[in-house]
Design a protein around this motif. Structure first.
Motif, short mmCIF file in Angstrom:
data_model
loop_
_atom_site.label_atom_id
_atom_site.label_comp_id
_atom_site.label_asym_id
_atom_site.label_seq_id
_atom_site.Cartn_x
_atom_site.Cartn_y
_atom_site.Cartn_z
N ALA A 25 0.83 -1.21 0.00
CA ALA A 25 0.00 0.00 0.00
C ALA A 25 0.86 1.25 0.00
O ALA A 25 0.57 2.22 -0.70
CB ALA A 25 -0.93 -0.01 1.21
N ASN A 28 2.35 1.94 -3.37
CA ASN A 28 1.34 2.56 -4.22
C ASN A 28 1.20 4.05 -3.93
O ASN A 28 1.06 4.87 -4.84
CB ASN A 28 -0.02 1.87 -4.04
CG ASN A 28 -0.07 0.48 -4.63
OD1 ASN A 28 0.76 0.12 -5.46
ND2 ASN A 28 -1.02 -0.31 -4.21
N GLU A 32 2.15 7.34 -6.52
CA GLU A 32 1.21 8.39 -6.89
C GLU A 32 1.64 9.76 -6.35
O GLU A 32 1.46 10.78 -7.02
CB GLU A 32 -0.19 8.06 -6.37
CG GLU A 32 -0.87 6.90 -7.08
CD GLU A 32 -1.18 7.19 -8.53
OE1 GLU A 32 -1.57 8.34 -8.84
OE2 GLU A 32 -1.02 6.28 -9.37
N ASP A 190 -7.49 2.00 1.85
CA ASP A 190 -6.29 1.77 1.06
C ASP A 190 -6.57 1.89 -0.44
O ASP A 190 -7.66 1.54 -0.91
CB ASP A 190 -5.72 0.37 1.34
CG ASP A 190 -4.73 0.37 2.48
OD1 ASP A 190 -4.25 1.45 2.86
OD2 ASP A 190 -4.43 -0.72 3.00
N GLY A 191 -5.57 2.34 -1.17
CA GLY A 191 -5.63 2.34 -2.63
C GLY A 191 -4.93 1.08 -3.13
O GLY A 191 -3.73 0.90 -2.91
N LYS A 194 -4.92 0.87 -9.75
CA LYS A 194 -5.37 2.03 -10.51
C LYS A 194 -6.76 1.78 -11.06
O LYS A 194 -7.15 0.64 -11.31
CB LYS A 194 -4.38 2.32 -11.64
CG LYS A 194 -3.03 2.85 -11.16
CD LYS A 194 -2.16 3.23 -12.33
CE LYS A 194 -0.84 3.84 -11.87
NZ LYS A 194 -1.05 5.13 -11.18
N GLN A 367 -5.99 3.63 -6.28
CA GLN A 367 -4.79 4.34 -5.84
C GLN A 367 -4.99 5.84 -5.96
O GLN A 367 -4.55 6.61 -5.09
CB GLN A 367 -3.58 3.89 -6.66
CG GLN A 367 -3.17 2.45 -6.41
CD GLN A 367 -2.02 2.02 -7.30
OE1 GLN A 367 -1.28 2.85 -7.83
NE2 GLN A 367 -1.84 0.72 -7.46
N ASN A 370 -7.19 7.10 -3.06
CA ASN A 370 -6.46 6.98 -1.81
C ASN A 370 -5.44 8.11 -1.65
O ASN A 370 -5.39 8.79 -0.62
CB ASN A 370 -5.77 5.62 -1.76
CG ASN A 370 -4.81 5.47 -0.61
OD1 ASN A 370 -3.59 5.49 -0.81
ND2 ASN A 370 -5.29 5.32 0.60
#
Length: 391
Positions: A25, A28, A32, A190-191, A194, A367, A370
């Motif tokens: 996580a 990710n 981003e 959580d993300g 995509k 994502q 998030n």
């Protein structure tokens, strides 16, 4: 030029894969965040595969050799004898790690320190000492999911979370409630993937899938027993188990399989990188965790068009229950019944549920969503700090 927000991230271990959802996580998030005005640096406990991922991204990292700030577990007489030496070793290691972290912070000058799990305390301690805003990302119940107790007590830990020097992110409402969080905390899911990563294969293979670390709290033993019961009346389906664990426990699981007579239908795959492919082809993912903090793999299954059959507790329940996005069960009999029902009705009967789950996943657990929420939280924290300094 717009000034970058410098964020120092702290993690505990370094396995950015399905076996460690917290680190996956964070990876990710970092991927981003670099698209925003954020300059990251990461502090790890020791060198490993997470560092290799950071090197690929040309992200600076430092090593401090810190440990989880929890009491040692006592599961045997040997553990009991070693309890106080291990506790003392943890405290000494973290004291030294805290000094190392203080030097790193004084050189990097972060605007925020972001600790990625609740069991690491050195970030909070240094942030408080140097008057830097701290973000604590709480991803686990600690006691319910890992049998861990914060040192010196859960009450003291909650006091830290709710202190004016800390800002908290809970990955589920259940965790938010578990630690009696207050107005300085937010629930940010959580993300996982995509938004455009959604895929759906209509043709499913005849196997159920388990993904995750092989340990008692993940419920893998209970899943094996349930599948063996199911397999006595069904001759077509297999169980694939992807993930690693301690050799002693894995051997116990393999002994259960050997004694069952279903060696050819239960397969231990070890660590796998083709997670999305395994999920997209599976008839269903089974999530038997006793208290899953969030359910990273649950959402990954949703993105990949895989039906989720999950234990009716923790983050798994929170994700699936309200919108009826999967099948929840309680206990052995209900799990066996769920597997039998899926086979009897056919996976096609669950396609509407699977597709609905994909839509919800893309809205709540992408994502992009998030990181946007976390970035806005950063800006809110820094804005409050700026207002205080003016007044």
């Amino acid at each position: 030029m717009k000034k970058k927000i410098k964020v120092l991230y702290i993690i505990d271990t370094n396995i950015p894969n399905v076996a460690n959802g917290a680190n996956a996580a964070l990876l990710n998030i970092i991927d981003e965040m670099i698209n925003y005005d954020v300059e990251p640096m990461v502090v790890v406990a020791h060198y490993g595969s997470f560092c290799e991922e950071l090197e690929k991204r040309k992200i600076t990292f430092k090593i401090t050799d810190h440990q989880c700030h929890v009491y040692p577990k006592v599961k045997s007489l040997k553990n009991a004898v070693a309890f106080f030496p291990r506790l003392l070793r943890m405290l000494m290691k973290n004291s030294n790690s805290q000094l190392k972290l203080k030097k790193i912070v004084e050189k990097f000058h972060p605007d925020l320190i972001h600790t990625n799990i609740g069991k690491i305390h050195i970030g909070y301690n240094v942030a408080k000492k140097l008057n830097i805003p701290h973000v604590w990302h709480i991803r686990e119940y600690q006691d319910l999911d890992f049998g861990a107790t914060p040192f010196p007590s859960k009450k003291r830990f909650i006091n830290k979370l709710n202190s004016i020097t800390n800002n908290t992110i809970a990955i589920t409402q259940g965790i938010f409630n578990h630690f009696n969080m207050t107005e300085n905390a937010q629930v940010i899911y959580d993300g996982v993937m995509k938004e455009e990563s959604i895929q759906f294969l209509e043709k499913k293979d005849n196997y159920f899938l388990f993904l995750g670390r092989l340990e008692e709290t993940k419920g893998i033993r209970q899943l094996l027993v349930a599948f063996i019961d199911f397999a006595h009346n069904n001759h077509d389906f297999e169980l694939l188990i992807a993930g690693n664990g301690h050799d002693v426990f894995v051997n116990e699981l393999k002994n259960i399989v050997n004694e069952s007579g279903f060696v050819k239908r239960i397969h231990f795959l070890g660590f796998r990188k083709d997670i999305s492919e395994l999920l997209s082809k599976a008839t269903a993912l089974i999530v038997p965790s006793k208290y899953e903090g969030f359910g990273f793999i649950t959402v990954e299954a949703m993105f990949n068009g895989c039906l989720v059959v999950g234990n009716n507790s923790g983050g798994t329940k929170e994700i699936l229950e309200n919108e009826n996005l999967g099948i929840l069960y309680t206990g052995h009999e209900e799990l066996v019944s769920a597997l039998n029902k899926i086979v009897y009705l056919g996976i096609e009967n669950y396609y509407p549920m699977i597709k609905k789950a994909q839509i919800i996943a893309s809205k709540l657990y992408s994502q992009e969503q998030n990181v946007n929420s976390i970035y806005n939280f950063y800006k809110e924290i820094l804005a409050k700090r700026s207002d205080k300094s003016i007044h």
